[in-house]
Design a protein around this motif. Structure first.
Motif, PDB file in Angstrom:
ATOM      1  N   TYR A   1      85.864  26.403 -25.379  1.00 53.71           N
ATOM      2  CA  TYR A   1      86.246  25.245 -24.564  1.00 53.71           C
ATOM      3  C   TYR A   1      87.669  25.393 -24.028  1.00 53.71           C
ATOM      4  O   TYR A   1      88.542  25.961 -24.699  1.00 53.71           O
ATOM      5  N   ALA A   2      87.898  24.823 -22.875  1.00 56.43           N
ATOM      6  CA  ALA A   2      89.261  24.683 -22.389  1.00 56.43           C
ATOM      7  C   ALA A   2      89.987  23.690 -23.289  1.00 56.43           C
ATOM      8  O   ALA A   2      89.384  22.739 -23.794  1.00 56.43           O
ATOM      9  N   GLY A   3      91.270  23.921 -23.477  1.00 55.31           N
ATOM     10  CA  GLY A   3      92.022  23.062 -24.375  1.00 55.31           C
ATOM     11  C   GLY A   3      91.995  21.599 -23.975  1.00 55.31           C
ATOM     12  O   GLY A   3      92.015  20.704 -24.831  1.00 55.31           O
ATOM     13  N   SER A   4      91.924  21.344 -22.680  1.00 57.31           N
ATOM     14  CA  SER A   4      91.983  19.970 -22.185  1.00 57.31           C
ATOM     15  C   SER A   4      90.721  19.163 -22.488  1.00 57.31           C
ATOM     16  O   SER A   4      90.739  17.924 -22.372  1.00 57.31           O
ATOM     17  N   VAL A   5      89.632  19.826 -22.871  1.00 54.29           N
ATOM     18  CA  VAL A   5      88.381  19.100 -23.113  1.00 54.29           C
ATOM     19  C   VAL A   5      87.907  19.208 -24.557  1.00 54.29           C
ATOM     20  O   VAL A   5      86.910  18.571 -24.922  1.00 54.29           O
ATOM     21  N   LYS A   6      88.606  19.977 -25.360  1.00 59.49           N
ATOM     22  CA  LYS A   6      88.202  20.132 -26.766  1.00 59.49           C
ATOM     23  C   LYS A   6      88.165  18.783 -27.467  1.00 59.49           C
ATOM     24  O   LYS A   6      89.079  17.971 -27.321  1.00 59.49           O
ATOM     25  N   GLY A   7      87.088  18.564 -28.200  1.00 59.76           N
ATOM     26  CA  GLY A   7      86.938  17.306 -28.914  1.00 59.76           C
ATOM     27  C   GLY A   7      86.302  16.207 -28.091  1.00 59.76           C
ATOM     28  O   GLY A   7      85.921  15.170 -28.631  1.00 59.76           O
ATOM     29  N   ARG A   8      86.199  16.411 -26.787  1.00 56.97           N
ATOM     30  CA  ARG A   8      85.592  15.398 -25.908  1.00 56.97           C
ATOM     31  C   ARG A   8      84.297  15.895 -25.268  1.00 56.97           C
ATOM     32  O   ARG A   8      83.370  15.107 -25.046  1.00 56.97           O
ATOM     33  N   PHE A   9      84.226  17.169 -24.948  1.00 59.69           N
ATOM     34  CA  PHE A   9      83.048  17.745 -24.299  1.00 59.69           C
ATOM     35  C   PHE A   9      82.295  18.619 -25.290  1.00 59.69           C
ATOM     36  O   PHE A   9      82.900  19.267 -26.153  1.00 59.69           O
ATOM     37  N   THR A  10      80.973  18.661 -25.126  1.00 56.85           N
ATOM     38  CA  THR A  10      80.137  19.524 -25.944  1.00 56.85           C
ATOM     39  C   THR A  10      79.151  20.258 -25.053  1.00 56.85           C
ATOM     40  O   THR A  10      78.410  19.624 -24.294  1.00 56.85           O
ATOM     41  N   ILE A  11      79.160  21.569 -25.156  1.00 57.33           N
ATOM     42  CA  ILE A  11      78.209  22.379 -24.399  1.00 57.33           C
ATOM     43  C   ILE A  11      77.070  22.786 -25.324  1.00 57.33           C
ATOM     44  O   ILE A  11      77.290  23.073 -26.513  1.00 57.33           O
ATOM     45  N   SER A  12      75.869  22.800 -24.785  1.00 61.87           N
ATOM     46  CA  SER A  12      74.699  23.223 -25.557  1.00 61.87           C
ATOM     47  C   SER A  12      73.711  23.857 -24.585  1.00 61.87           C
ATOM     48  O   SER A  12      73.865  23.757 -23.371  1.00 61.87           O
ATOM     49  N   ARG A  13      72.701  24.509 -25.140  1.00 60.27           N
ATOM     50  CA  ARG A  13      71.692  25.137 -24.285  1.00 60.27           C
ATOM     51  C   ARG A  13      70.346  25.109 -24.963  1.00 60.27           C
ATOM     52  O   ARG A  13      70.247  25.081 -26.198  1.00 60.27           O
ATOM     53  N   ASP A  14      69.332  25.153 -24.128  1.00 57.09           N
ATOM     54  CA  ASP A  14      67.953  25.261 -24.584  1.00 57.09           C
ATOM     55  C   ASP A  14      67.427  26.562 -23.991  1.00 57.09           C
ATOM     56  O   ASP A  14      67.102  26.618 -22.802  1.00 57.09           O
TER      57      ASP A  14
END
Length: 120
Positions: free
Chosen positions: A58-71
């Protein structure tokens, strides 16, 4: 091969959005997938990435707020965005490193972009 992103929109600061991106076409395998964004007047930047095995970055500015996942079964990558801030505003592009059925080399593909606007 095409990437189709969806889920952008207008949201108030503190709100949430979930972006989705589906890869389609003659796909043999997908390596990493990710999301970039480009704010007005700024360069495109990497927001988050996920490997085929599920390792994330993650970019530092979004850590803890954004979550990436995949199917992997659906060739789809998601970006859950919480606690959105006005500075998160921009066009979000999905990205995937793909080996297509008619190629011997992997290539990077980008989706068309989806606009996220966060109002203060």
């Amino acid at each position: 091969v095409q990437l189709q992103a969806s889920g952008g929109g207008l949201v108030q600061a503190g709100g949430s959005l979930r972006l989705s991106c589906v890869a389609s076409g003659s796909i043999r395998s997908i390596n990493y997938m990710g999301w970039y964004r480009q704010a007005p007047g700024k360069r495109r930047e990497l927001v988050a990435a996920i490997s085929s095995g599920g390792n994330t970055n993650y970019a530092g500015s979004v850590k803890g707020r954004f979550t990436i996942s995949r199917d992997n079964a659906k060739n789809t990558v998601y970006l859950q965005m919480n606690s959105l801030k006005p500075e998160d505003t921009g066009v979000y592009y999905c990205n995937a490193n793909i080996l297509s059925s008619d190629s011997r080399m992997r290539s990077d593909y980008f989706g068309q972009g989806t606009l996220v606007t966060v109002s203060s």
